[in-house]
Design an enzyme around this catalytic site. Sequence first.
Site, PDB file in Angstrom:
ATOM      1  N   GLU A   1       0.913  -1.262  -0.016  1.00 27.48           N
ATOM      2  CA  GLU A   1       0.015  -0.034  -0.067  1.00 27.48           C
ATOM      3  C   GLU A   1       0.985   1.194  -0.068  1.00 27.48           C
ATOM      4  O   GLU A   1       1.671   1.541   0.996  1.00 27.48           O
ATOM      5  CB  GLU A   1      -0.980   0.106   1.257  1.00 27.48           C
TER       6      GLU A   1
ATOM      7  N   LYS B   1      -8.627  -1.192   1.036  1.00 25.33           N
ATOM      8  CA  LYS B   1      -9.517  -1.936   2.072  1.00 25.33           C
ATOM      9  C   LYS B   1     -10.509  -2.572   1.312  1.00 25.33           C
ATOM     10  O   LYS B   1     -10.891  -2.438   0.279  1.00 25.33           O
ATOM     11  CB  LYS B   1     -10.438  -0.631   2.410  1.00 25.33           C
TER      12      LYS B   1
END
Length: 407
Positions: free
Chosen positions: A217, A233
Site C-alpha cells: 500500500e 480496503k
Amino acid sequence: MSNFGPIGVETLPHPATGFAGVGATCTLRIRERSRMEWRSTEGGDPAQHLEDFLTADGLNVRSFSTPSLSRSVAKSESVSLCGAAILISAAGAAAMVERGPVAKPTPAPAVPDLVAVVYEHFGTGEPAPGSSPAAREWRLGEWEPSWTPAEHAAAVAAAREAIGRGDVYQVNVVGHASAPYVGDPLPALARLGGLPGAHYGGVLTGAGWAIGCASPETLIKVAGGRVTTKPIKGTRKATAEGRRELLASAKERAEHIMIVDLARNDLGRVARTGSVRVDELFAIRTWSDLWQAESVVSAELADGIGLADLLRATCPGGSVTGAPKLAALEQIAALEPVGRGPSMGALGWIDAGGDLDLGLTIRTAAADADRLHLWAGGGITWGSDPAAEVAEAAAKAAPLRRLLTSS
C-alpha cells in the site's frame, strides 16, 4: 539470542531490488552517510525534525512545488547523494496529529518512532556482486498473541457499539503477536519482501532492531509536483469465488469508500484548489494469496508545501485508523492491547531530486534483541462480523508467519 548483521547499507537490499523506490533511481553502490533516530518520549514535532534533518543533509524537502528545473539542478549538484530511507512508527505518525491521543506502549520499544538514513554513492561503475553469506542459525519459537481470538472479537464488537453511538464511522482494529527466536533475524525479515505484491519490500536496521516489510500500500508518493495515495480496503482469498464476493460486498465497498473520502480530505489540505481527483476506484489487486481492493487518489500540491506539511496532512494513514481520524485514534487507544510499534506507520524512500515514495507499514514485522513482532487487523464498520474480522486478520498474517518460520 540475537545475531544481527552489520548495521548500514549492507543490511538494506541493493537498490536493484527496488526497496521503497530506490531501484527506479539508482544503479550505483551506496553506503550510509548519516542517520537520525527519534522516539516519542523526546517530544517535539517529528515531521519538522525529519524535514530539518533531511534539509541539512542536502535533500530538497522544504517545498515539493519547487520548479522541476531547479530541482534538477539541485540534484546534479549533489552527485554523491543518493537519497534517504524513512521509517515512521504508528506512534510517530500519531504524534503528527494535533491533540492526538496517546496509544498504549509499543511491545518493541527498541525500534525508534522515526528513522531517517541518508545514503551516498561511492566508488565507480556497477555495484559489486554480492557474496552468498554463510548459513546462520535460525529458530523461531511459538507465536504468542497479545490477545485471544475472543478478546479480538470483543474489541470488534466494542468498535461496532461506538459506531452505533455515532462516535465514529469506521475503526481499524489491529492485534499483535510475538515469538522468541535464536539466531540472525535479518534473512527471515528479508524474505518478506519477496511476497507477490510487496511493493515496499525491504529491510531496515539499527542498533538492536530491524524491520522487514512486505507492504502493498502506497501512503504518499510525490513526483512532478503531484501527490498520490492508494488506500487499500477490502480483502478476500485470491480465488474466483473470493473475487466475486469482494466485488459484491456492500460492507467492503462502504468501508473502502469511507477511506477514499478520508484520503481525498487529507490531500485537500495540501492541494491546489480543485485538483484532488479519484483516478481509480475499488480496483482489485493481489497480495500474496489475497485479493485486495485499492483506489488511487491524487492531487496537485499547493505552492510551498514541504515534507512536514505533507506528513501532518496524511499521517497516520486513514486505512489503518478509520474515520473521522481523530475519533478513530481514540477508539484504537482504548481497544487495542498494546501499541502498534513500527507497523501501521510508513516506510519508504526520498531520492536526491526530492521524489518521495512512502508505503504504509502493513504486513510488517520487527525484531528486537530476542523476539519477532507482527501486527495485523482490519477496518470495522457497522456491518462487520467479529468472527470474520478475526479470521481476516489471521489471513493477512499467515503468509508472513510462514516466511518468518522457514529457515
